[in-house]
Design a protein around this motif. Sequence first.
Motif: not given
Length: 359
Positions: A321-327
């Motif tokens: 299970x992976x969680x990723x955020x980019x901005x």
Amino acid sequence: VYIPRPRGVGSMLFDMERLEISRGPQGTLRGRNAVGGSLNLITAKPVLEEWLGEAAWQLGNYSQRLGRGMVNIPIGDKLALRLAAFGETRDPFYKNAGPVYSINPTESADTISYRATALFQPVNWVKVTLAHDFTQEKGTGYSGSNYNQALNAGFLPDEIPDPRAVLFRGPQPRQKLLHWGFRGNLELDLGPVQLEYIGSYRNLSYNQISAGNAGIAFPGRPAQATDGDDWGTSSWDTGSKSQVHELRVFSPNTSRVRWTAGGFFFDERQRAFLGSTVDNGNGYSGNEFNMPSVKDHSYAGFADAIVDILKTWRATAGARISTESKSRDGIGYSYAFKGLMDGTRFGTQARVEVWLSTA
């Protein structure tokens, strides 16, 4: 250790212990980029209680001078150091066919890279590895050959006497890469359970100015007839600072059920700038993509198990299970100056795009 930016990795492939190629999918243990499999480059580690050394020197055409070496230094029976280095210089692969002969052609090399690793094993069931690596690549970068004019003149590619004789113009090409990092590895053998922690910090910066390229030289094309003021170029200025942490708990490799469970954390801060210009192409124009703040944050949990059913049969199951955020914050800018500069008419065009995005 996961390396998010691959620039300079080719210069790090010295003093290697082994190469591991695992058939895919490997996404459970390696993440989303390992659907087709994984390629693990294992560098050589220090050896306790043993002096080792190796050196090699190579000379080649294009004035190539290449050297690499390694020394393993034992310090008592619980600590060892391993120092390895690589360096190469060579002349450009390309040739300057004029008319501005002061421009150095592309694909020269001036590379230095080293790695220092320490191994500390106070007791049999505890192993600590610390390492620092540094790579610097300088030279004139890459520009290509550009067959467009030769093809328009009726030449086939195999009719060109020297595909690397290029008419350079514009700025002096150059590039500089700095890529360095620290990493640590803690291994604990607790009998029925093994524990391993991996952590790293990496810092990369890359600057490049590309050469103007008027195409390759071919029979009947006088170099002096090339307009030295009609050229385009591009400029890169990028950087990355990242950290990776991974904690794994797993069974011994001799168990009938071989399982692994763990967590992964990744954080990266980037800056990126690309600018390009074109001179005397019905005026003057250019583009700019400037992203001073690009952030990437990810964490994951995973578990994997292999069970020996029979001597020649086994079953594998896993989940991640992976969680990723980019901005990304930045600006995109295109501009052009067109028209007749005769004192009465001069036209301009410009467009600005501003990005403030989160994904």
